[in-house]
Design a protein around this motif. Structure first.
Motif, mmCIF file in Angstrom:
data_model
loop_
_atom_site.group_PDB
_atom_site.id
_atom_site.type_symbol
_atom_site.label_atom_id
_atom_site.label_comp_id
_atom_site.label_asym_id
_atom_site.label_seq_id
_atom_site.Cartn_x
_atom_site.Cartn_y
_atom_site.Cartn_z
ATOM 1 N N ARG A 82 -34.725 -6.312 59.705
ATOM 2 C CA ARG A 82 -35.787 -6.722 59.360
ATOM 3 C C ARG A 82 -36.411 -7.542 60.703
ATOM 4 N NH1 ARG A 82 -40.503 -6.679 56.796
ATOM 5 N NH2 ARG A 82 -42.222 -7.694 56.679
ATOM 6 N N ASN A 83 -37.849 -6.184 61.863
ATOM 7 C CA ASN A 83 -38.052 -6.865 62.923
ATOM 8 C C ASN A 83 -37.308 -7.150 63.797
ATOM 9 O OD1 ASN A 83 -41.010 -6.547 61.752
ATOM 10 N ND2 ASN A 83 -40.551 -8.675 61.708
ATOM 11 N N ASP A 84 -36.410 -6.436 64.226
ATOM 12 C CA ASP A 84 -34.805 -6.585 65.192
ATOM 13 C C ASP A 84 -35.341 -6.242 66.150
ATOM 14 O OD1 ASP A 84 -32.037 -6.959 65.673
ATOM 15 O OD2 ASP A 84 -32.418 -5.456 66.868
ATOM 16 N N SER A 85 -35.237 -7.180 66.994
ATOM 17 C CA SER A 85 -35.987 -6.787 68.548
ATOM 18 C C SER A 85 -35.227 -5.702 69.684
ATOM 19 C CB SER A 85 -35.873 -7.574 69.541
ATOM 20 O OG SER A 85 -34.677 -8.693 69.733
ATOM 21 N N ILE A 86 -34.193 -5.442 69.538
ATOM 22 C CA ILE A 86 -33.446 -4.770 70.071
ATOM 23 C C ILE A 86 -34.057 -3.187 69.224
ATOM 24 C CG2 ILE A 86 -30.528 -3.326 70.535
ATOM 25 C CD1 ILE A 86 -29.789 -6.111 70.140
ATOM 26 N N LEU A 87 -33.728 -3.153 68.222
ATOM 27 C CA LEU A 87 -34.160 -1.499 67.525
ATOM 28 C C LEU A 87 -35.282 -1.558 68.124
ATOM 29 C CD1 LEU A 87 -32.385 -1.900 64.276
ATOM 30 C CD2 LEU A 87 -31.826 -1.392 66.463
ATOM 31 N N SER A 88 -36.140 -2.492 67.995
ATOM 32 C CA SER A 88 -38.212 -2.359 68.234
ATOM 33 C C SER A 88 -37.617 -1.426 69.578
ATOM 34 C CB SER A 88 -39.257 -3.342 67.673
ATOM 35 O OG SER A 88 -38.664 -4.354 67.103
ATOM 36 N N SER A 89 -37.352 -2.288 70.182
ATOM 37 C CA SER A 89 -37.423 -1.989 71.461
ATOM 38 C C SER A 89 -37.037 -0.303 72.000
ATOM 39 C CB SER A 89 -36.657 -3.371 72.908
ATOM 40 O OG SER A 89 -36.558 -2.701 73.999
ATOM 41 N N GLY A 90 -36.320 -0.472 71.133
ATOM 42 C CA GLY A 90 -35.525 0.863 71.605
ATOM 43 C C GLY A 90 -36.084 2.266 71.149
ATOM 44 N N THR A 91 -37.339 2.204 69.696
ATOM 45 C CA THR A 91 -37.713 2.848 68.758
ATOM 46 C C THR A 91 -39.107 2.956 70.105
ATOM 47 O OG1 THR A 91 -38.112 1.414 68.340
ATOM 48 C CG2 THR A 91 -37.061 2.751 66.987
ATOM 49 N N ASN A 92 -39.809 2.637 70.798
ATOM 50 C CA ASN A 92 -40.431 1.783 71.584
ATOM 51 C C ASN A 92 -40.432 3.234 72.672
ATOM 52 O OD1 ASN A 92 -42.095 0.339 69.805
ATOM 53 N ND2 ASN A 92 -41.803 -1.294 70.814
ATOM 54 N N LYS A 93 -39.080 2.655 73.237
ATOM 55 C CA LYS A 93 -38.991 3.647 74.833
ATOM 56 C C LYS A 93 -38.592 4.961 74.194
ATOM 57 C CE LYS A 93 -35.714 1.809 77.614
ATOM 58 N NZ LYS A 93 -34.230 1.503 77.535
ATOM 59 N N MET A 94 -38.102 4.895 72.932
ATOM 60 C CA MET A 94 -38.096 6.795 73.134
ATOM 61 C C MET A 94 -39.412 7.110 72.994
ATOM 62 S SD MET A 94 -35.052 7.024 70.231
ATOM 63 C CE MET A 94 -34.998 6.284 68.810
ATOM 64 N N ARG A 95 -40.278 7.074 72.164
ATOM 65 C CA ARG A 95 -41.439 7.581 71.775
ATOM 66 C C ARG A 95 -41.998 7.134 73.389
ATOM 67 N NH1 ARG A 95 -41.504 3.762 67.214
ATOM 68 N NH2 ARG A 95 -43.141 2.034 68.612
ATOM 69 N N THR A 96 -41.750 6.409 74.285
ATOM 70 C CA THR A 96 -42.708 6.960 75.688
ATOM 71 C C THR A 96 -41.997 7.831 76.114
ATOM 72 O OG1 THR A 96 -42.592 4.476 75.445
ATOM 73 C CG2 THR A 96 -42.592 5.751 77.729
ATOM 74 N N ASP A 97 -40.654 7.898 75.727
ATOM 75 C CA ASP A 97 -39.876 9.515 76.366
ATOM 76 C C ASP A 97 -40.342 10.446 75.803
ATOM 77 O OD1 ASP A 97 -38.268 7.349 77.849
ATOM 78 O OD2 ASP A 97 -36.499 7.818 76.043
ATOM 79 N N PHE A 98 -41.058 11.179 74.528
ATOM 80 C CA PHE A 98 -41.080 12.099 74.005
ATOM 81 C C PHE A 98 -42.243 12.578 74.436
ATOM 82 C CE2 PHE A 98 -37.724 12.444 71.159
ATOM 83 C CZ PHE A 98 -37.816 13.456 71.147
ATOM 84 N N TYR A 99 -43.664 11.243 74.979
ATOM 85 C CA TYR A 99 -45.159 11.221 75.150
ATOM 86 C C TYR A 99 -45.393 11.219 76.644
ATOM 87 C CZ TYR A 99 -45.427 11.960 69.788
ATOM 88 O OH TYR A 99 -45.502 12.832 69.118
ATOM 89 N N SER A 100 -44.125 10.681 77.153
ATOM 90 C CA SER A 100 -44.767 10.693 78.665
ATOM 91 C C SER A 100 -44.933 12.146 79.337
ATOM 92 C CB SER A 100 -43.937 9.554 79.375
ATOM 93 O OG SER A 100 -44.030 8.692 79.071
ATOM 94 N N ASN A 101 -45.888 12.039 80.255
ATOM 95 C CA ASN A 101 -45.954 13.580 80.366
ATOM 96 C C ASN A 101 -45.100 13.643 81.843
ATOM 97 O OD1 ASN A 101 -48.274 13.703 79.387
ATOM 98 N ND2 ASN A 101 -49.832 13.550 81.065
ATOM 99 N N VAL A 102 -44.561 15.000 81.236
ATOM 100 C CA VAL A 102 -43.160 15.671 82.428
ATOM 101 C C VAL A 102 -43.694 16.455 83.354
ATOM 102 C CG1 VAL A 102 -41.329 17.237 82.340
ATOM 103 C CG2 VAL A 102 -41.867 15.476 80.258
ATOM 104 N N SER A 103 -43.573 16.773 84.924
ATOM 105 C CA SER A 103 -44.255 16.881 85.907
ATOM 106 C C SER A 103 -42.555 17.906 86.379
ATOM 107 C CB SER A 103 -44.234 15.753 87.107
ATOM 108 O OG SER A 103 -44.562 16.331 88.030
#
Length: 492
Positions: free
Chosen positions: A327-348
């Motif tokens: 629950r609220n594990d920092s490794i998993l939280s950070s990992g999912t946040n990075k994946m969301r950023t990977d998907f939603y950041s614009n690709v030039s």
């Protein structure tokens, strides 16, 4: 080892008394065992996440291939005459089939009088469309029957399929052998390599040879003759590739057949959908673990507690006890946040900014499904049909070493997954790593060491109890013996 005397003099159940005394003494050991179990469950839960990480990474390797987005669908206007397949760089065409490629056949005369001999047959075999012959040797024996000869030819490198049959020559049935080339096309030949082989093929097997000792075909092989986009050509096979289109000929035609090559929209869409499904599976698993409720009143069961419970009760209890370990594990939280950023950041790409939502892929609006992706099928298929290269760029632009903005979603995601996987392995290890290489593994080793020390101490305490009770038993036994002796004297 302590000698134990249980209740002979007092009638007391010493084992039961010591067991109850030790139950209290064992409470710290039970707590250590529970701590170890929780660590093992937590380790396994981390590793379950890493399995899904690896599955997604394997899917990414497939999605990085250009063929994923350039898949082609081929339609023939006459599939009874020709079908075709195409690659990413194929184009539509027309084909008229004037002649199909055929295989050469060779038939023998009557061989009913075959006698056989011991020798090695040597041949020089040239395949249709080739100029270099290969040597083939077949060893035969005088004891070989015609069936043996046929079998040896079929398993050799002669390049033919041989059959033995009986045919009616007008007056009687006679035995013959027929060879059919395994490859189609004109120009192939089977040449006897020496005089002895030539003699065996003519006098023993009844085949005709020409002046160069080459077998005379009863039906020569022919090349396929086709006209593709107005250009006439010959092919040794009915299956061939021209301009990245692979044709499979079935029948001749009187007019040209249209071969339409277009983007396989459904094929590309299904691959993207399959990848998104795997991504959602990982995100949903991680989100579930991050939000899982912790039941602090449900600790791992001791062996004694399990003895008094049914299997289903144990299963339900442990389900509660395992809940919330990440629950609220920092490794998993950070990992999912990075994946969301990977998907939603614009690709030039070439000065153009591509965004996931432009292609019909959006995040779920449900809070408890944060990061979960949803596909607008109609919009994504329209984008694939309109510009498959742009769809490919969204996912695969750049390389693993490109600047973040120039990287496609897959390259970004692969990097984030690798980082997350590494952090999880540092925390929980994997099945190939020793415990000393992960923090949870080290904690388990420390707990095991404490358990071993405490177990030794408990063994000494238990022995001390038995020593005391044994001394008491011996003392009472002596008192009983003296009492009996006094009673005996008084009785006299």
């Amino acid at each position: 080892m302590v000698m134990r005397i249980s209740g002979l003099a007092t009638g007391m159940d010493i084992d039961d008394i010591v067991s109850k005394l030790m139950k209290t003494e064992r409470v710290p050991l039970d707590k250590l065992a529970q701590k170890k179990q929780l660590l093992e469950w937590q380790r396994d839960s981390y590793r379950d996440v890493n399995k899904k990480v690896k599955e997604l990474q394997d899917s990414i390797y497939s999605m990085l291939r250009p063929s994923t987005y350039g898949a082609k669908k081929v339609t023939s206007s006459d599939e009874s005459a020709v079908t075709a397949t195409a690659t990413t760089s194929s184009a539509s065409s027309t084909i008229k089939i004037n002649r199909l490629a055929t295989a050469a056949t060779y038939k023998s005369a009557d061989i009913s009088g075959y006698t056989g001999s011991d020798q090695t047959l040597t041949f020089n075999v040239t395949a249709p469309g080739e100029s270099t012959a290969k040597a083939v040797n077949i060893t035969v024996a005088s004891t070989d029957t015609l069936d043996n000869i046929v079998s040896k030819i079929n398993t050799s490198g002669l390049g033919v399929t041989a059959i033995k049959d009986k045919i009616f020559n007008g007056t009687e049935y006679v035995e013959t052998i027929a060879f059919t080339s395994k490859t189609t096309g004109a120009g192939g030949s089977i040449q006897a390599g020496d005089a002895a082989t030539a003699n065996f093929m003519t006098s023993q097997l009844g085949f005709a040879l020409d002046a160069d000792n080459k077998m005379v075909a009863s039906q020569t092989g022919q090349n396929a003759e086709v006209v593709i986009n107005g250009l006439q050509m010959e092919k040794t096979s009915n299956n061939f590739t021209v301009n990245n289109v692979t044709y499979s000929l079935k029948n001749t035609t009187s007019t040209a057949v249209s071969i339409d090559v277009s983007t396989d929209v459904d094929g590309v869409y299904n691959k993207i959908k399959e990848f998104v499904t795997k991504y959602n599976d990982l995100v949903d698993t991680v989100t579930g673990k991050l939000q899982e409720k912790k039941h602090r009143d449900f600790q791992p069961l001791t062996a004694e507690q399990k003895e008094s419970m049914k299997e289903k009760e144990i299963e339900l209890w442990e389900e509660k006890a395992k809940s919330g370990l990440l629950r609220n594990d920092s490794i998993l939280s950070s990992g999912t946040n990075k994946m969301r950023t990977d998907f939603y950041s614009n690709v030039s790409v070439n000065g153009e900014s591509l965004q996931l939502t432009q292609f019909g892929i959006n995040t779920s609006k449900l809070y408890n499904q944060r990061g979960h992706l949803e596909i607008d099928e109609e919009k994504l298929k329209a984008k694939i049909q309109e510009d498959p290269e742009k769809v490919a760029s969204l996912f695969t632009a750049g390389t693993s070493t490109s600047n973040y903005d120039d990287k496609g979603i897959l390259w970004r995601l692969q990097s984030s997954l690798t980082d997350t996987k590494k952090l999880i392995e540092e925390k929980a290890g994997n099945t190939l790593m020793p415990n000393t290489q992960s923090s949870i593994g080290k904690n388990i080793r420390h707990v095991e060491s404490d358990m071993s020390s405490l177990q030794n101490r408990l063994t000494k305490i238990e022995n001390r109890y038995y020593t005391k009770f044994t001394a008491m038993e011996k003392a009472i036994q002596k008192m009983n013996e003296r009492s009996a002796y006094l009673s005996q004297l008084l009785g006299q």
